[in-house]
Design a protein around this motif. Structure first.
Motif, mmCIF file in Angstrom:
data_model
loop_
_atom_site.group_PDB
_atom_site.id
_atom_site.type_symbol
_atom_site.label_atom_id
_atom_site.label_comp_id
_atom_site.label_asym_id
_atom_site.label_seq_id
_atom_site.Cartn_x
_atom_site.Cartn_y
_atom_site.Cartn_z
ATOM 1 N N GLY A 100 0.778 -1.230 0.000
ATOM 2 C CA GLY A 100 0.000 0.000 0.000
ATOM 3 C C GLY A 100 0.812 1.283 0.000
ATOM 4 N N LEU A 101 0.161 2.327 -0.427
ATOM 5 C CA LEU A 101 0.770 3.645 -0.545
ATOM 6 C C LEU A 101 1.197 4.183 0.818
ATOM 7 N N GLN A 102 2.407 4.738 0.861
ATOM 8 C CA GLN A 102 2.862 5.476 2.041
ATOM 9 C C GLN A 102 3.305 6.868 1.617
ATOM 10 N N LYS A 103 3.062 7.836 2.484
ATOM 11 C CA LYS A 103 3.443 9.216 2.217
ATOM 12 C C LYS A 103 4.389 9.719 3.308
ATOM 13 N N LYS A 104 5.278 10.601 2.903
ATOM 14 C CA LYS A 104 6.163 11.242 3.878
ATOM 15 C C LYS A 104 6.284 12.712 3.529
ATOM 16 N N GLU A 105 6.052 13.569 4.503
ATOM 17 C CA GLU A 105 6.283 14.991 4.289
ATOM 18 C C GLU A 105 7.780 15.222 4.158
ATOM 19 N N LEU A 106 8.173 15.705 3.002
ATOM 20 C CA LEU A 106 9.592 15.905 2.724
ATOM 21 C C LEU A 106 9.739 17.169 1.880
ATOM 22 N N VAL A 107 10.100 18.254 2.536
ATOM 23 C CA VAL A 107 10.241 19.537 1.849
ATOM 24 C C VAL A 107 11.562 19.549 1.094
ATOM 25 N N LEU A 108 11.504 19.885 -0.189
ATOM 26 C CA LEU A 108 12.712 19.815 -1.016
ATOM 27 C C LEU A 108 13.590 21.055 -0.890
ATOM 28 N N HIS A 109 12.979 22.210 -0.706
ATOM 29 C CA HIS A 109 13.761 23.455 -0.655
ATOM 30 C C HIS A 109 14.503 23.579 0.678
ATOM 31 N N ASP A 110 15.749 24.018 0.614
ATOM 32 C CA ASP A 110 16.546 24.340 1.813
ATOM 33 C C ASP A 110 16.547 23.191 2.821
ATOM 34 N N THR A 148 17.521 11.589 3.996
ATOM 35 C CA THR A 148 16.177 11.298 4.513
ATOM 36 C C THR A 148 15.351 10.530 3.482
ATOM 37 N N PHE A 149 15.469 10.931 2.234
ATOM 38 C CA PHE A 149 14.755 10.268 1.142
ATOM 39 C C PHE A 149 15.161 8.800 1.040
ATOM 40 N N ILE A 150 16.452 8.537 1.091
ATOM 41 C CA ILE A 150 16.954 7.172 0.995
ATOM 42 C C ILE A 150 16.479 6.336 2.180
ATOM 43 N N GLU A 151 16.551 6.885 3.363
ATOM 44 C CA GLU A 151 16.115 6.132 4.547
ATOM 45 C C GLU A 151 14.628 5.793 4.488
ATOM 46 N N PHE A 152 13.823 6.727 3.993
ATOM 47 C CA PHE A 152 12.390 6.470 3.844
ATOM 48 C C PHE A 152 12.147 5.300 2.898
ATOM 49 N N LEU A 153 12.833 5.290 1.755
ATOM 50 C CA LEU A 153 12.644 4.209 0.782
ATOM 51 C C LEU A 153 13.182 2.880 1.313
#
Length: 391
Positions: free
Chosen positions: A100-110, A117-122
């Protein structure tokens, strides 16, 4: 090598069109019927394809048809990144959701820790799926920014030092083949293969989201331009404001049409006393989530409709420019903001009536996407199918 190329090609045909006969596969691949038959038999032995009974009669003997085997334990990790939220899902070969779909709040700017963080989430998501890595064909990732799918780099976000590319870095860290592309290009790919653009040759797909993107289908395939960065619709200088765009220039369409702008304008008007169904959420949290804004617009909230309509008019002005340049058969409104649906159409059509040559505008149909909610994820999955080997 040639046999592997044909195997990959046949699986793609099945992935996009589900049920096919040997004769249809031969015509599409431009390969002899005996060679196609031999390759299909090999794919059946490997579990990729299964018999699907007899095809519909065309007047003669009914031919056997085949389709992908949903029970084949091969999966695709699809990732959709936007400026605020990253989504991930695992599909099987029939585009059924396996995990199933999972979402993570991940602001790209600054965000200095963005890539880590992106790698750890995946990693967490994939390991938690329980699927062995050798059953995963690859990871397809759609992301905003100036992305080169060929070089595997993003010049806007996820920047790395040294000579290593983002694609190679992610692949090394995640232990799987990784393919990246611009989000708008993948949304266009999804529309071409599964949505309103299926089987059409010349289609433009406008991605309405935190920015305004454009995917271009020319002669039935994605058009990327000379160096791979075609379609930067959001940076056409159509804004009358003096606001600075994220690209560092002024006057870009994006500064008056993105979801970021629409939400900020709605908040400013509520601060100034405007009444809205969004007030309770905004006053409680001092935030206005995109889903709240879009749902309010769909429900007829006057403030949300007004803000969305003003932005859509400017998008329509930009679309008029696209019609004059490209003369497309179809323009599809897709992406996150397209869930507002019919509300977008009236102001966009108004702008086209005002700014576009009538006899030219009449030759272009404009539709709201039917796959907008999942378009980027479907496109990310398709990116893997287009590039992996089915061994």
């Amino acid at each position: 090598m040639k046999q592997q190329v044909l195997r990959n090609e046949l699986i793609k045909f099945f992935y996009y069109d589900n049920r096919l006969t040997l004769a249809e596969l031969s015509r599409r691949s431009h390969k002899s019927l005996p060679l196609v038959t031999s390759t299909v038999n090999g794919l059946i032995e490997d579990g990729y394809i299964q018999d699907n009974g007899l095809a519909a009669s065309t007047g003669g003997r009914r031919a056997s048809s085949f389709q992908l085997n949903a029970d084949k334990q091969r999966y695709i990790v699809a990732v959709a990144v936007d400026q605020m939220v990253t989504q991930v899902v695992i599909y099987d070969l029939m585009n059924n959701v396996k995990v199933g779909l999972q979402k993570k709040e991940l602001v790209l700017h600054d965000n200095p820790a963005l890539t880590e963080t992106f790698i750890e989430f995946l990693k967490y998501y994939i390991s938690g799926s329980g699927i062995p890595l050798n059953q995963i064909l690859g990871i397809g990732i759609g992301m905003p920014g100036f992305v080169s799918a060929i070089k595997g780099v993003n010049h806007t976000f996820f920047k790395l030092g040294g000579n290593v590319t983002l694609k190679d870095h992610l692949s090394k860290e995640l232990g799987l083949p990784v393919f990246i592309d611009n989000d708008s290009s993948l949304i266009a790919l999804a529309e071409l293969k599964f949505g309103a653009g299926k089987d059409l040759k010349d289609v433009l797909v406008v991605n309405i989201g935190w920015g305004i993107g454009l995917g271009m289908i020319v002669n039935g395939g994605l058009f990327r331009g000379h160096s791979g960065y075609a379609g930067e619709f959001s940076h056409i200088p159509l804004s009358q404001s003096n606001k600075m765009c994220s690209c560092g220039k002024r006057g870009c369409l994006e500064v008056d049409t993105s979801l970021v702008f629409m939400i900020e304008r709605a908040k400013a008007e509520m601060d100034a006393g405007a009444s809205s169904s969004m007030e309770q959420v905004y006053k409680t949290t001092r935030e206005l989530p995109a889903d709240v804004f879009l749902n309010a617009a769909k429900s007829g909230d006057p403030l949300a409709v007004s803000v969305l309509s003003d932005a859509a008019f400017l998008v329509g002005k930009g679309i008029s420019t696209l019609i004059h340049i490209m003369n497309p058969m179809l323009i599809v409104l897709s992406g996150r903001g397209a869930v507002a649906g019919k509300i977008l159409m009236a102001p966009i059509q108004q702008a086209i009536n005002e700014f576009c040559i009538p006899w030219l505008a009449e030759q272009t149909d404009i539709q709201v996407s039917t796959v907008a909610t999942n378009a980027e994820l479907l496109g990310a999955a398709t990116l893997v199918i287009e590039n992996c080997d089915f061994n």
